[in-house]
Design a protein around this motif. Structure first.
Motif, mmCIF file in Angstrom:
data_model
loop_
_atom_site.group_PDB
_atom_site.id
_atom_site.type_symbol
_atom_site.label_atom_id
_atom_site.label_comp_id
_atom_site.label_asym_id
_atom_site.label_seq_id
_atom_site.Cartn_x
_atom_site.Cartn_y
_atom_site.Cartn_z
ATOM 1 N N PHE A 46 0.816 -1.212 0.000
ATOM 2 C CA PHE A 46 0.000 0.000 0.000
ATOM 3 C C PHE A 46 0.853 1.267 0.000
ATOM 4 C CE2 PHE A 46 -2.950 -3.194 1.513
ATOM 5 C CZ PHE A 46 -4.092 -2.883 0.807
ATOM 6 N N GLY A 47 2.164 1.118 -0.227
ATOM 7 C CA GLY A 47 3.048 2.279 -0.275
ATOM 8 C C GLY A 47 3.288 2.915 1.072
ATOM 9 N N MET A 48 3.320 2.081 2.113
ATOM 10 C CA MET A 48 3.498 2.595 3.462
ATOM 11 C C MET A 48 4.713 1.962 4.113
ATOM 12 S SD MET A 48 -0.394 2.893 4.763
ATOM 13 C CE MET A 48 -0.040 4.298 5.773
ATOM 14 N N LYS A 49 5.207 2.636 5.155
ATOM 15 C CA LYS A 49 6.322 2.093 5.920
ATOM 16 C C LYS A 49 6.045 2.281 7.406
ATOM 17 C CE LYS A 49 9.055 6.333 5.776
ATOM 18 N NZ LYS A 49 10.313 6.954 5.405
ATOM 19 N N LEU A 50 6.610 1.387 8.187
ATOM 20 C CA LEU A 50 6.450 1.414 9.637
ATOM 21 C C LEU A 50 7.828 1.593 10.250
ATOM 22 C CD1 LEU A 50 4.426 0.960 11.991
ATOM 23 C CD2 LEU A 50 5.024 -1.465 11.877
ATOM 24 N N SER A 51 7.971 2.568 11.115
ATOM 25 C CA SER A 51 9.215 2.723 11.862
ATOM 26 C C SER A 51 8.873 2.674 13.344
ATOM 27 C CB SER A 51 9.912 4.038 11.495
ATOM 28 O OG SER A 51 9.071 5.132 11.719
ATOM 29 N N SER A 52 9.888 2.426 14.157
ATOM 30 C CA SER A 52 9.607 2.276 15.578
ATOM 31 C C SER A 52 10.835 2.574 16.432
ATOM 32 C CB SER A 52 9.111 0.859 15.869
ATOM 33 O OG SER A 52 10.055 -0.094 15.429
ATOM 34 N N THR A 53 10.553 2.969 17.651
ATOM 35 C CA THR A 53 11.582 3.194 18.663
ATOM 36 C C THR A 53 11.051 2.655 19.986
ATOM 37 O OG1 THR A 53 10.729 5.394 19.183
ATOM 38 C CG2 THR A 53 12.507 5.275 17.550
ATOM 39 N N PHE A 66 3.142 7.185 4.698
ATOM 40 C CA PHE A 66 3.120 6.917 3.269
ATOM 41 C C PHE A 66 4.530 7.176 2.750
ATOM 42 C CE2 PHE A 66 -1.332 7.845 4.121
ATOM 43 C CZ PHE A 66 -1.955 6.835 3.410
ATOM 44 N N VAL A 67 5.107 6.226 2.039
ATOM 45 C CA VAL A 67 6.495 6.310 1.592
ATOM 46 C C VAL A 67 6.728 7.467 0.632
ATOM 47 C CG1 VAL A 67 8.324 5.100 0.335
ATOM 48 C CG2 VAL A 67 6.891 3.839 1.946
ATOM 49 N N GLU A 68 5.878 7.599 -0.360
ATOM 50 C CA GLU A 68 6.100 8.556 -1.452
ATOM 51 C C GLU A 68 6.333 9.988 -0.966
ATOM 52 O OE1 GLU A 68 3.375 10.086 -5.001
ATOM 53 O OE2 GLU A 68 3.802 7.924 -5.087
ATOM 54 N N ALA A 69 5.496 10.478 -0.092
ATOM 55 C CA ALA A 69 5.604 11.860 0.379
ATOM 56 C C ALA A 69 6.076 11.948 1.826
ATOM 57 C CB ALA A 69 4.257 12.563 0.241
ATOM 58 N N ASP A 70 6.386 10.814 2.433
ATOM 59 C CA ASP A 70 6.760 10.732 3.852
ATOM 60 C C ASP A 70 5.676 11.357 4.735
ATOM 61 O OD1 ASP A 70 8.593 9.692 5.711
ATOM 62 O OD2 ASP A 70 9.411 11.699 6.079
ATOM 63 N N GLU A 71 4.423 11.197 4.294
ATOM 64 C CA GLU A 71 3.256 11.757 4.983
ATOM 65 C C GLU A 71 2.849 10.853 6.149
ATOM 66 O OE1 GLU A 71 -1.479 12.436 3.941
ATOM 67 O OE2 GLU A 71 -0.091 11.903 2.356
ATOM 68 N N LEU A 72 2.689 11.472 7.318
ATOM 69 C CA LEU A 72 2.290 10.730 8.511
ATOM 70 C C LEU A 72 0.859 10.232 8.377
ATOM 71 C CD1 LEU A 72 2.945 9.797 11.413
ATOM 72 C CD2 LEU A 72 2.036 11.993 12.190
ATOM 73 N N CYS A 73 0.645 8.970 8.668
ATOM 74 C CA CYS A 73 -0.684 8.367 8.680
ATOM 75 C C CYS A 73 -1.166 8.243 10.128
ATOM 76 C CB CYS A 73 -0.621 6.989 8.020
ATOM 77 S SG CYS A 73 -2.071 5.966 8.270
ATOM 78 N N ALA A 74 -0.330 7.604 10.960
ATOM 79 C CA ALA A 74 -0.720 7.377 12.349
ATOM 80 C C ALA A 74 0.515 7.105 13.190
ATOM 81 C CB ALA A 74 -1.674 6.190 12.443
ATOM 82 N N SER A 75 0.376 7.325 14.473
ATOM 83 C CA SER A 75 1.403 6.909 15.417
ATOM 84 C C SER A 75 0.714 6.124 16.523
ATOM 85 C CB SER A 75 2.174 8.108 15.972
ATOM 86 O OG SER A 75 1.307 8.987 16.634
ATOM 87 N N MET A 76 1.476 5.218 17.110
ATOM 88 C CA MET A 76 0.891 4.331 18.108
ATOM 89 C C MET A 76 1.938 4.036 19.177
ATOM 90 S SD MET A 76 -0.949 0.634 17.459
ATOM 91 C CE MET A 76 0.472 -0.097 16.683
ATOM 92 N N ASP A 77 1.536 4.120 20.430
ATOM 93 C CA ASP A 77 2.390 3.754 21.554
ATOM 94 C C ASP A 77 1.801 2.498 22.180
ATOM 95 O OD1 ASP A 77 4.102 6.016 21.377
ATOM 96 O OD2 ASP A 77 2.571 7.234 22.360
ATOM 97 N N VAL A 78 2.661 1.493 22.372
ATOM 98 C CA VAL A 78 2.206 0.218 22.911
ATOM 99 C C VAL A 78 3.131 -0.231 24.023
ATOM 100 C CG1 VAL A 78 1.595 -2.167 22.388
ATOM 101 C CG2 VAL A 78 1.465 -0.440 20.587
ATOM 102 N N ASP A 79 2.550 -0.599 25.150
ATOM 103 C CA ASP A 79 3.309 -1.260 26.207
ATOM 104 C C ASP A 79 3.121 -2.760 25.999
ATOM 105 O OD1 ASP A 79 4.108 -2.580 28.573
ATOM 106 O OD2 ASP A 79 3.785 -0.746 29.737
ATOM 107 N N PRO A 80 4.144 -3.472 25.520
ATOM 108 C CA PRO A 80 3.985 -4.890 25.196
ATOM 109 C C PRO A 80 3.748 -5.779 26.416
ATOM 110 C CG PRO A 80 6.277 -4.246 24.951
ATOM 111 C CD PRO A 80 5.502 -3.003 25.237
ATOM 112 N N ILE A 81 4.028 -5.270 27.591
ATOM 113 C CA ILE A 81 3.819 -6.059 28.810
ATOM 114 C C ILE A 81 2.383 -5.944 29.305
ATOM 115 C CG2 ILE A 81 4.600 -6.456 31.184
ATOM 116 C CD1 ILE A 81 6.717 -7.074 28.955
ATOM 117 N N THR A 82 1.867 -4.715 29.385
ATOM 118 C CA THR A 82 0.509 -4.496 29.911
ATOM 119 C C THR A 82 -0.567 -4.502 28.840
ATOM 120 O OG1 THR A 82 0.584 -2.084 29.688
ATOM 121 C CG2 THR A 82 1.462 -3.025 31.730
#
Length: 92
Positions: A46-53, A66-82
């Motif tokens: 779908f022309g998207m990329k996921l990055s994470s820290t 979105f890769v083409e324009a480096d346009e932000l779609c969404a951001s998400m914060d997840v605590d993998p433990i809780t």
């Protein structure tokens, strides 16, 4: 589908996968790596990329763009433990 529809659909699927994986069995690094691996090919179609820290307190911050324009779609914060998860959509 337009950008907003793609964004909402794929960020929802990413959120579902993150909820499914965040059961306290994976550390932040494992969680981050596994979610990136599972979602990579689908997002590329779908022309998207996921990055994470990972924050000092172990919360994994994902950014979906979105890769083409480096346009932000969404951001998400997840605590993998809780399993606590917070998603912010940038689309309308």
């Amino acid at each position: 589908m337009n950008h907003d529809e793609i964004c909402k659909e794929l960020s929802g699927e990413l959120e579902d996968m993150a909820k499914w994986l965040s059961r306290g069995e994976l550390g932040p690094g494992q969680f981050r790596s596994l979610l990136n691996t599972l979602e990579k090919k689908k997002l590329e179609r779908f022309g998207m990329k996921l990055s994470s820290t990972i924050s000092i307190d172990g919360v994994v911050h994902f950014t979906l763009r979105f890769v083409e324009a480096d346009e932000l779609c969404a951001s998400m914060d997840v605590d993998p433990i809780t399993g606590k998860l917070s998603t912010q959509l940038a689309c309308g």
